[in-house]
Design a protein around this motif. Sequence first.
Motif, PDB file in Angstrom:
ATOM      1  N   ILE A  58       5.434  -0.507 -79.140  1.00 43.46           N
ATOM      2  CA  ILE A  58       4.471  -0.704 -78.060  1.00 43.46           C
ATOM      3  C   ILE A  58       3.211   0.121 -78.354  1.00 43.46           C
ATOM      4  CG2 ILE A  58       5.357   1.193 -76.621  1.00 43.46           C
ATOM      5  CD1 ILE A  58       4.959  -0.667 -74.173  1.00 43.46           C
ATOM      6  N   THR A  59       2.078  -0.298 -77.839  1.00 41.12           N
ATOM      7  CA  THR A  59       0.830   0.444 -78.039  1.00 41.12           C
ATOM      8  C   THR A  59       0.517   1.256 -76.779  1.00 41.12           C
ATOM      9  OG1 THR A  59      -0.569  -1.321 -77.177  1.00 41.12           O
ATOM     10  CG2 THR A  59      -0.082  -1.359 -79.564  1.00 41.12           C
ATOM     11  N   VAL A  60      -0.400   2.205 -76.915  1.00 39.04           N
ATOM     12  CA  VAL A  60      -0.836   3.003 -75.762  1.00 39.04           C
ATOM     13  C   VAL A  60      -1.435   2.086 -74.700  1.00 39.04           C
ATOM     14  CG1 VAL A  60      -2.385   4.827 -74.965  1.00 39.04           C
ATOM     15  CG2 VAL A  60      -1.234   5.065 -77.153  1.00 39.04           C
ATOM     16  N   SER A  61      -2.220   1.134 -75.133  1.00 44.41           N
ATOM     17  CA  SER A  61      -2.843   0.189 -74.200  1.00 44.41           C
ATOM     18  C   SER A  61      -1.784  -0.577 -73.407  1.00 44.41           C
ATOM     19  CB  SER A  61      -3.736  -0.774 -74.982  1.00 44.41           C
ATOM     20  OG  SER A  61      -4.307  -1.720 -74.122  1.00 44.41           O
ATOM     21  N   GLU A  62      -0.733  -0.988 -74.072  1.00 49.33           N
ATOM     22  CA  GLU A  62       0.340  -1.715 -73.381  1.00 49.33           C
ATOM     23  C   GLU A  62       1.084  -0.824 -72.398  1.00 49.33           C
ATOM     24  OE1 GLU A  62       1.374  -5.030 -76.832  1.00 49.33           O
ATOM     25  OE2 GLU A  62       2.273  -3.020 -76.960  1.00 49.33           O
ATOM     26  N   THR A  63       1.277   0.453 -72.760  1.00 51.22           N
ATOM     27  CA  THR A  63       1.937   1.363 -71.804  1.00 51.22           C
ATOM     28  C   THR A  63       1.051   1.548 -70.576  1.00 51.22           C
ATOM     29  OG1 THR A  63       1.090   3.424 -72.779  1.00 51.22           O
ATOM     30  CG2 THR A  63       3.206   2.619 -73.616  1.00 51.22           C
TER      31      THR A  63
END
Length: 161
Positions: A58-63
Amino acid sequence: MDSKHMDQAALSAAMELFYTFVMESYDNYTMTHDYGTGKKINMVEIHTLSLIADHPGITVSETAQMWRRTLSAASQNVNKLQQKGLITKQKEAGNDKTIHLYVTEEGQRLSDLHKENDQREFQKTYDRLRSENSDEDLNTMLRIMRLALQIVREDNERKRL
């Protein structure tokens, strides 16, 4: 007085109960906990860690999107987890801007312990509620909580615009 509206005293008492519940929950949310590893971690961090454990890469943006937080807030949480040795960051091949997140072995262990603890604690709470209420009461409470959450989310979205 309109029969659909609460009288002032009942409204004040309901508001006080609601705000007290929110503040007590917030206190628990910001407190640090040790889930059996000797590391103290707050709920924002542990739930972010579990999200990463459940969604490797997962990416930071998705979190940020999943937790309804700003990219800056999500980045801060992710950086804290990395500093604690609980996650690693890996750049996407051919794209230095996209960074994927993975839990370390220690991070996976902590996430698992947290989930076990959450299930145990929720079961205790549910058992206590069930001992004093019917299944119908609990189902009504859950239905009301879902509606209240929807109202809060809609209100927050309006405020963000």
